[in-house]
Each structure stands twice: as C-alpha cells, then as structure tokens.
Design an enzyme around this catalytic site. Structure first.
Site, PDB file in Angstrom:
ATOM      1  N   GLU A  80       0.815  -1.205   0.000  1.00  0.00           N
ATOM      2  CA  GLU A  80       0.000   0.000   0.000  1.00  0.00           C
ATOM      3  C   GLU A  80       0.860   1.271   0.000  1.00  0.00           C
ATOM      4  OE1 GLU A  80      -3.119   0.210  -0.419  1.00  0.00           O
ATOM      5  OE2 GLU A  80      -3.647   2.235   0.205  1.00  0.00           O
ATOM      6  N   ASP A  81       1.886   1.275   0.842  1.00  0.00           N
ATOM      7  CA  ASP A  81       2.586   2.535   1.117  1.00  0.00           C
ATOM      8  C   ASP A  81       3.926   2.702   0.412  1.00  0.00           C
ATOM      9  OD1 ASP A  81       0.547   3.083   2.790  1.00  0.00           O
ATOM     10  OD2 ASP A  81       1.632   2.721   4.650  1.00  0.00           O
TER      11      ASP A  81
END
Ligand code: MN
Length: 742
Positions: A80-81
C-alpha cells in the site's frame, strides 16, 4: 540495543516459543525488508513507521498464528505505502505471504461511505468474501487494533470516522470470529472517540471506586478459591470489571446509572474438565444466593461463534451481585481468541458435537474436512468459501449490492432500478468503461451510464445477465414496450404451431368456441396471447396443447349431446351408447414430476422430504421398497456415498431432470439470524418480494438471542431458490440461509 531491534527480538522470542524449528533468518529478513521499505516514513506521533508493523506482528503472535501470518503482518503496509509489489514479496517470502499481504491491502482500500445500519451486515460479508483466506481478516483486525490504540495523534474527524467504522464493521467481525478479547478492546477504543463524555464518565466512576472494587474482588476471589481447593477441584479463579462499552450499553439501553448495573463484576473459574464445570457451579450456588433467571448453559448449547461456558449470577453477603463464568481451558482459549484458537485445539474440537444449527456452517465444514490433516495443512485450507456463489460490489454512493457470482453490469443496473437498466448505455467499473458482459468482482465500484434517448435493453442481455431479477425485468420491458412487435412475432409462432397440430385458425375463431379457448389459456383476447408468446411469458407449444385439449373436450360434449338427442328421438329412453374411442393425439411424453429415471419408464417418482430437490439441483435416485424411486439431492446427507449401505448399492440409480417440469416444487429453507424486532416480518417481506408461494413460515428463538426460521416455499427451479436465498441474505441480521438437508 536499538529499541526497534529490541522490539523485533521480543517478537522473535514470542514466535519461537510456539513454533518449533522457527526459521529465524526468514523472519528477520521480513523485518529488515519492511524496515527498508518504510525507512523514510514516520507515524503521526513522530516514531519510525516500522513500529506499527512490528506491533501488528506482535498482536498476531499473541494469537499464535503461523509464521506466514506474522511475516505478512510485518509486510502488511508495504504494498500500500511503498514501492513493493506482489511479485517481489512472492519471490522473496512465498506466494502465501504475498497473498495475505495483498488481501490486507485490498481490505484497507475499501472505502466505507454508507452509514446505513442495514448496509453493515453486507459490508461485513463483503470483507469476509474479499479475504478468501481467514488469516487476512485476522491480520487486518490486529492492524485495526493497533491503529485504534494509537489514534490520539489523528485529527478529530479521522478519529470519529475510524471509530465508527470499527464499532460497526470490525468489532462485529471479531465477534463473529469469536475473538472476544480483540472485540472488547476495539469497542472500548471506539467508544472513547465516539462518546468521550460517556466513556470518561464511566472510566472516572470506576477509577474512583478503584480500591473498593479491588477489595471486593480480591475477597470474593479468595473465598471461591478456598472453597474449590477444599473440594479438591484444580482451578484458576480471577475477577474483572466488565469492559466499559458493555457497561455503557447497559446504562444507555436500560436508563440506569452505574450503581444500578447488575453485573459490573465478573469472575472466571477455569477448570480442567466439563465435569468440573458443573461441580464448580454446584459449589458457587451453595456459597452464594442465586439471582433467578440468570443461569445460562452455553456448554450444552454453544453460541453461534462456538462460545462455551456456564454463566450464573449470584449475590453475596455484601449485597453486590456478580456474574460467575465457568469454563474449561479449551473453552477459555476459544472464548478469547475464537477462530485463531481452533488451530491449537482442533484435535479436541473434532470430537465435539459441532453439527448443531447454531454452529457456523463454514467452521463446521472446515473442521469436518480437516480431521485427518496436520495443523499446517489445516491453516492453509482455512479459506473463506462462505460466499463463493455471491459477489459484493459498491454503488458510487458506497452502498453494497449483493449479486450472484459472475454478475455483470446489467445485473447491477437492474438491481438498482428497472429504469436504470432500461436506459443503460454504458458502465464504469472502478472508473473505467467496461463492456456489458464483463464480470464484477468483490469490492468493485460500479457506475451505470444512462441516457433518456436509449433504445432500451437488447434481447441478448437476457443471455448475458446472471440474476433472475434482471432477466425478469428485461422480459417485462419487452412485454410493455414492444407490444406490436410481440403480437406479430407471437402470432407467427402460434400459427405455425397450430398448423403442426393439425388445427386450423377457423376451428378456434368460431363464435361458440373462442370464449372457451380464451378461458382455457387464461387470456382476454388472442392479441394478449400473441403478445405473451412474443415476449416469452408463455410458449406457442403450451398454448396449442391446451387449445387442442379444449377442442377435444368440446367435441366430446357435442357428440354426447348428439347421441342423447338421437336416443331420445328413437324413443330409447336414457340409454346412451358408450362413446367410441376418440383418437386423441398423444400428448408430449412427460417424465414423471419432471424426473427422468435411467432405464425405467413410467415408474413412480417422489421427492425425498429430507432435502426437497427442485429442477436444477444435482439429484440421485433410490429404489425404495414399494414406493418407486425416491429422488434426493446429491448433497443430501441421506444420499452421501459414505453412508450408503453396501447391500443397497444396486438400488442407487442415476436420475436427471427432463425438459418439462411441474408448475412448482416444494422446498424448505432454514434461516439463522440475530433476533430483533420485525425480523420475522422482514423475512416474510423478502419472500413476498421474490413472488414465491410460501406454504409455511415458522420461527423459534434460541435462549441466546438468535432466531431459527424455517420457510416452506414453492419454486420452479434451483436458480429461483438461489435468488430467494440471496434476497433473504440481504435482510439485516441474517447470518446463514440454507436449504434444509436431512
Ligand atoms: Mn497498517
């Protein structure tokens, strides 16, 4: 040592304590991979980002989940990051880990915008369906728990949003999986942000009485302990004050202040065996005064999430009522850690009676199918296949729509409203234009493009869509909008069928014949019949068979009357010559009840009462003694291959559904739901919305707040049953809907 490394080694030790032969290098590799990936990130509180995945992994290790889950927890925010991809994670840590990480990422991306109560159950089901692997949900719950614990640095708006979502979606999900410890903490943390005043009020009152509480609990605990030791029962006793949210709910729901709450205090007695549970119960009732109507035996009747314990409320000399919960160690693990505990205790669980209605169907299936495999294999196969025949998608407003698996934008459009479907000119899924026949996936955001100038649906759509609802609505449209065209098409089909049956149009349009014929086919005018054939509401074949029967009947009446007149004219009184055999064209050969029995013509066929098959269900036949062939569903327990007696092997035969069916078949559904007011009415309304005939509907409540509702309905096909099941599944509070089996 570096405090972060220190945290890592504490985690490693925790995992090593329950994992023989732990591959420490692999675990450390995951830690350093995550550490590198998040190197430039800080959390809102100013600490290095890696503290978050480390804390989540630590919570996962508290649940004693397998090493892949711990590694996935360390990596859960990398996709996600940071720049990490599924391929990269898969190449380094294996596809299992990568799948869990990707699953958690997907759940993180789900946007919750709808705040309607009735949507929450659908949202929870969607999360489970999206997860596929139950470990995904558990890692996600740990992620949410740590985020809630560290929420104070977020903006007030974000705090409220996350707290609401946690209260409505994640805490009930933890409850459903039986993970009480996580559920309680999630609830208390959510309350802290949703109603800070109420939360602090209770907390302050509890804190103020802190020492008095401690004294009372210490004394009572000792009293129970000493008595049980005297009886020679090996046990662990401890007291606790109920968690803040449960006190809050009682105060709010019952308009009470904290002094009036009945059971602020709870004691747990944990023993080695079920027999000891009941021995302890006897001792407790002997020592204290019993508060009536508060005893619950969840050992003989476990809760749907498999919770087991004895509960009783008693009152001592001090006049303070308190609850005592009595359970074995195994029950305790399951109560605290739920589904996560089943791995450790699966050998024990396999011996228990898990077939009760209240048990989660899927947990039961899993445990049954996993009896002979080792623990690791068990973990791997712990997939959530509960909703494999459904798909859950979002409207652009954030409402969840529940459709059959394989559904297309057409199904989605008609599920919103027939006008949306009828004016649909295009569809966007997750912002991209897609073809009408593309399959929808869990979590997709679907948007329908409509235009007033659209020419309406195409007949091809009926073959593309998956739901009966869409198909019926498209048919409706053709029925209304294209009447002239339908009449022309229907008339052509009807006339050619009539010709094939050797009947002329003049035969049926005679003044004294036509009204009878129309009555027989149940239409007011021939044009209505043509229109119905045109849009597919009936077929020309069906109509002509009926008409031919009616013509034969009319011919017979005429003949009888003629014979009677002749007899009277000849003065032969009432003696009537018997009717010579009319050459009746043989009707199409119907298989009995729609069932074709291989190798046997014209035998007696009946449907087994235990599983009530309907057209479309895979079926098997059993030659009974004296009552012909009994037809079971293939998945009926009474027809299970393993249960068949060897001496009866020859009596199990293949049967199948023919092309012609009865008008309707009776079958039964069993619904398990959280009981609430109007539940029964809502289910009845759902059934009536499906337009099925309901023969009977009955409900019974279980003592722990659940309702089991049995519906006997009449349907045409398995497809129709499935659409009814989907509809009922959408009713708020409904947990499972099953065809009755055995
Ligand atoms: Mn996270």
């Amino acid at each position: 040592m570096d405090p972060i490394l220190e945290k890592y080694y504490a985690l490693e030790n925790k995992v090593a304590a329950y994992t023989p032969n732990l591959d420490k290098a692999r675990l450390f590799d995951a830690f350093s991979y995550a550490d590198n990936a998040h190197a430039s990130q800080l959390r809102k509180d100013g600490t290095a980002y890696i503290t978050h995945p480390l804390a989540v992994a630590d919570l996962v290790a508290d649940l004693e989940l397998d090493v892949d889950s711990v590694i996935a927890a360390l990596l859960h925010d990398t996709i996600e990051d940071t720049g990490a991809t599924h391929e990269e994670v898969s190449a380094r840590f294996g596809v299992e880990v990568a799948d869990i990480v990707e699953g958690v990422t997907k759940l993180t991306r789900v946007q919750y915008t709808s705040r309607e109560e009735k949507q929450n159950e659908n949202l929870r089901k969607m999360l489970l369906a999206m997860s596929k692997d139950i470990r995904v949900v558990m890692v996600k719950l740990c992620d949410r728990l740590h985020n809630m614990r560290t929420m104070e640095y977020q903006s007030p708006k974000k705090q409220r949003e996350k707290a609401l979502e946690t209260m409505e979606i994640y805490a009930p999900l933890a409850h459903r999986l039986g993970m009480q410890r996580i559920k309680w903490e999630l609830e208390d943390l959510s309350l802290k942000y949703l109603d800070p005043v109420g939360y602090n009020d209770i907390k302050n009152q509890l804190d103020a009485k802190g020492s008095a509480h401690q004294e009372f609990m210490g004394a009572t605990q000792l009293k129970i302990q000493q008595r049980l030791e005297k009886e020679g029962i090996h046990c662990t006793v401890y007291g606790r004050i109920k968690h803040i949210y449960s006190i809050y709910r009682k105060m709010y729901a019952q308009h009470k202040n904290i002094r009036e709450i009945f059971d602020l205090y709870a004691f747990r007695v944990i023993v080695d065996s079920i027999a000891d549970c009941y021995n302890v119960l006897g001792c407790v009732h002997d020592m204290f005064n019993l508060v009536p109507d508060r005893f619950k035996d969840y050992i003989s009747t476990p809760k749907p999430n498999l919770y087991q314990s004895l509960h009783t409320t008693v009152i001592g000399k001090e006049g303070i009522p308190f609850e005592v919960q009595i359970r074995t160690w195994e029950m305790h693990q399951i109560a605290e850690y739920g589904i996560a505990a089943h791995w450790k205790y699966k050998a024990g669980m396999a011996n228990q009676k898990l077939g009760s209605e209240e048990t989660f169907e899927w947990v039961r299936r899993l445990l049954e199918s996993q009896q002979d495999t080792d623990a690791e294999e068990f973990v791997r196969s712990m997939k959530v296949d509960l909703f494999s025949d459904e798909v859950f998608v979002f409207t652009p407003q954030g409402d969840v729509v529940n459709l059959p698996a394989g559904a297309t934008p057409i199904d989605f459009a008609y599920s919103i409203h027939s006008a949306v479907g009828n004016h649909m000119t295009g569809a966007r899924v997750n912002g991209r234009i897609v073809p009408f026949d593309s399959q929808l996936h869990n979590g997709d955001i679907v948007e329908i493009i409509t235009s007033k100038s659209s020419h309406g649906p195409s007949r091809d759509w009926m073959a593309i869509c998956k739901s009966n609802e869409a198909r019926n609505k498209i048919r409706q449209w053709f029925k209304r909008e294209r009447r002239d065209e339908n009449i022309a098409n229907g008339r052509a089909a009807f006339e050619s069928e009539l010709k094939r049956a050797g009947i002329s149009m003049a035969d049926i349009t005679q003044e004294d014949v036509l009204p009878n014929i129309l009555k027989k086919v149940k239409y007011n005018a021939l044009d209505d019949l043509y229109a119905a054939i045109g849009y597919g509401g009936t077929t020309a074949q069906k109509a002509v068979v009926r008409i031919r029967d009616e013509l034969l009947r009319l011919a017979k009446i005429q003949k009888d009357q003629a014979a009677l007149r002749e007899a009277q004219e000849n003065g032969e009184g009432m003696h009537v010559a018997s009717n010579p055999a009319v050459p009746v064209p043989s009707p199409k050969t119907y298989s009995k009840n729609g069932i074709i029995v291989e190798g046997l013509d014209n035998c007696l066929v009946k449907f087994a009462k235990c599983c009530t098959p309907v057209p479309g269900d895979p079926v098997v036949g059993f030659i009974t003694r004296g009552y012909g062939v009994s037809v079971h569903r293939v998945d009926c327990p009474n027809a299970a291959v393993t249960k068949r007696k060897p001496e009866e092997a020859g009596r199990w035969i293949s049967v199948s559904w023919g092309d012609t069916h009865q008008e309707a078949y009776q079958t039964a559904l069993q619904v398990t739901a959280k009981d609430r007011s109007n539940l029964f009415l809502d289910i009845a309304a759902a059934l009536s919305a499906c337009q099925v005939k309901v023969d009977s509907l009955s409900a019974k409540n279980t003592p722990d707040g659940f309702a089991v509702i049995t519906a006997q309905i009449q349907v045409r096909s398995a497809e129709e049953v499935n659409s009814v099941i989907r509809r009922i599944n959408g009713v708020s509070g409904v947990m499972t809907v099953n065809r009755s089996r055995g």
